[in-house]
Structures are given as C-alpha cells and as structure tokens.
Write a protein that holds these residues in place. Structure first.
Motif, mmCIF file in Angstrom:
data_model
loop_
_atom_site.group_PDB
_atom_site.id
_atom_site.type_symbol
_atom_site.label_atom_id
_atom_site.label_comp_id
_atom_site.label_asym_id
_atom_site.label_seq_id
_atom_site.Cartn_x
_atom_site.Cartn_y
_atom_site.Cartn_z
ATOM 1 N N VAL A 119 0.860 -1.182 0.000
ATOM 2 C CA VAL A 119 0.000 0.000 0.000
ATOM 3 C C VAL A 119 0.896 1.231 0.000
ATOM 4 N N GLY A 120 0.699 2.111 -0.991
ATOM 5 C CA GLY A 120 1.515 3.314 -1.062
ATOM 6 C C GLY A 120 2.956 3.005 -1.418
ATOM 7 N N GLY A 121 3.796 3.983 -1.229
ATOM 8 C CA GLY A 121 5.214 3.803 -1.551
ATOM 9 C C GLY A 121 5.978 3.298 -0.344
ATOM 10 N N GLU A 122 7.299 3.357 -0.433
ATOM 11 C CA GLU A 122 8.134 2.959 0.693
ATOM 12 C C GLU A 122 9.042 4.121 1.056
ATOM 13 N N ALA A 123 9.425 4.167 2.321
ATOM 14 C CA ALA A 123 10.311 5.224 2.786
ATOM 15 C C ALA A 123 11.521 4.574 3.436
ATOM 16 N N ALA A 124 12.681 5.199 3.279
ATOM 17 C CA ALA A 124 13.911 4.661 3.868
ATOM 18 C C ALA A 124 14.594 5.734 4.701
ATOM 19 N N PHE A 125 15.132 5.321 5.860
ATOM 20 C CA PHE A 125 15.803 6.243 6.756
ATOM 21 C C PHE A 125 17.155 5.663 7.156
ATOM 22 N N PRO A 126 18.230 6.433 7.008
ATOM 23 C CA PRO A 126 19.561 5.943 7.394
ATOM 24 C C PRO A 126 19.629 5.665 8.889
ATOM 25 N N LEU A 127 20.422 4.666 9.279
ATOM 26 C CA LEU A 127 20.555 4.331 10.696
ATOM 27 C C LEU A 127 21.036 5.517 11.520
ATOM 28 N N LYS A 128 21.861 6.375 10.908
ATOM 29 C CA LYS A 128 22.418 7.501 11.670
ATOM 30 C C LYS A 128 21.342 8.478 12.130
ATOM 31 N N GLU A 129 20.150 8.395 11.554
ATOM 32 C CA GLU A 129 19.069 9.286 11.968
ATOM 33 C C GLU A 129 18.331 8.782 13.205
ATOM 34 N N PHE A 130 18.638 7.560 13.645
ATOM 35 C CA PHE A 130 17.978 7.005 14.819
ATOM 36 C C PHE A 130 18.762 7.352 16.078
ATOM 37 N N ASP A 131 18.070 7.325 17.231
ATOM 38 C CA ASP A 131 18.785 7.624 18.473
ATOM 39 C C ASP A 131 19.729 6.464 18.810
#
Length: 201
Positions: A119-131
């Motif tokens: 459903v919808g697209g996909e989003a990706a986030f680099p690990l460095k953006e996580f706490d």
C-alpha cells in the motif's frame, strides 16, 4: 511442530499476559469525584475496549498472516531482515506496518492484510538518523543468526496462537525479540533472547 534448532538453546522464554486497556471504573477513585466525571471515564473505557475488540476482530479475519507480511516486505530488498512489524486495524483496510533493515537503512512498508499487496510507496531512513538506543539494537540485529521471523514462529508455538506484532527490546544490555501473540481472546507477550546476542551499551 518442533522448535527450530537455532532456538533450542534460548536463554529465556517468558510468557506474560498483556494487559488490555483496563476499565477505568474498576480502578479506585476519590469519593469526592463528581458523578459526571466518573460517567465520562466509564464511557472512555468502554470506547477503548470497543476499539481493541474491533482491532482484534479485524486481525482474526485477515487473510494475510504477520509472517507472510514480513516475507512480502523482506522480498522487496534482497537480504533485508524485519526489525519491527505490527498489525494496524485503524485504516479503511487493515494493514501490517513492517520495518526492514537493509544496507544500513530502515525501510518502512505497508502491507494490505487482506490482499498482501503493498500500500503506497516505501520510505527509507539511514541508521544515523535514529537515536543511540535504537541504532544499537539495529546494529546488534545484524550480528545474530536468528531473525524476527524465527522468533515469531517460536512465539506462536509457545503461546499456541497468532502473532499480531513483534520487534526488538533490550534488557540488561542484551537484545531480545518481543512478540505479542493472540491466543483466543487473550494477548500474550513472548520475550525471546537469542543465543549470542551481543552486549552493547
């Protein structure tokens, strides 16, 4: 069904009943609380209970299992592994929210619980953006042989039910899998500690 060989040496398997939203009217309340406020609280508790019951009913009727949703999401990127998955009955059509780890990125996918379609697209986030805590858990996930999919199978067997969500938690410095399983009308949390889970501060 036999327990997979990779889980025979689990260091801990704990089953704990997950507390559903408790009726507020069952809790002690000050005697000087106005009746109107108590009634509003009762209505809110009943509404919460109805929402939980509706979500569980949608989950029971879903054609796609949590394991299938994970497999669908992981197949989108060769070598991806699921870090977190949960059933969501809030949208017009119930879905699974799946987060996979691949190439130092967390990919967010939404899988229709009826059809198995994306459903919808996909989003990706680099690990460095996580706490730091989340990043530590995700890095540790890459160092162990077991996958969340393995933990789901073991939890479903142990609790004799169907998994509705799963993810990573850290206790006493060790990475664990936490799976919530629906057994009849009850929800149980199954905590699995994979052997060799790296200690990371």
């Amino acid at each position: 069904m036999r327990t997979p060989r990779c889980w025979r040496h689990l260091l801990a398997v704990v089953l704990v009943a997950v507390i559903l939203p408790a009726p507020i009217y069952a809790m002690a309340s000050p005697t000087d609380e106005p009746t109107s406020l108590r009634n509003e609280a009762d209505d809110g508790a009943a509404s919460d209970q109805q929402a939980v019951s509706r979500e569980l009913e949608l989950f029971r009727g879903s054609a796609i299992s949590l394991s299938q949703a994970m497999a669908i999401a992981e197949a989108l990127h060769a070598g991806a592994t699921t870090a977190d998955v949960s059933f969501d009955g809030a949208p017009d059509s119930p879905v699974y929210r799946v987060k996979t780890l691949h190439n130092d990125r967390i990919w967010h996918h939404t899988i229709d619980a009826t059809t198995g379609k994306i459903v919808g697209g996909e989003a990706a986030f680099p690990l460095k953006e996580f706490d730091a805590g989340d990043r530590s858990n995700l890095v540790a996930l890459k160092t162990i042989r077991q996958r969340l999919a393995d933990a789901v199978r073991v939890a479903e067997h142990a609790a004799s039910g169907k998994a509705i969500s799963g993810g990573l938690i850290r206790e006493r410095g060790r990475l664990n899998f936490a799976i919530v399983v629906m057994t009849g009308n009850d929800l149980k949390a199954v905590i699995l500690e994979p052997p060799g889970a790296a200690r990371r501060r």
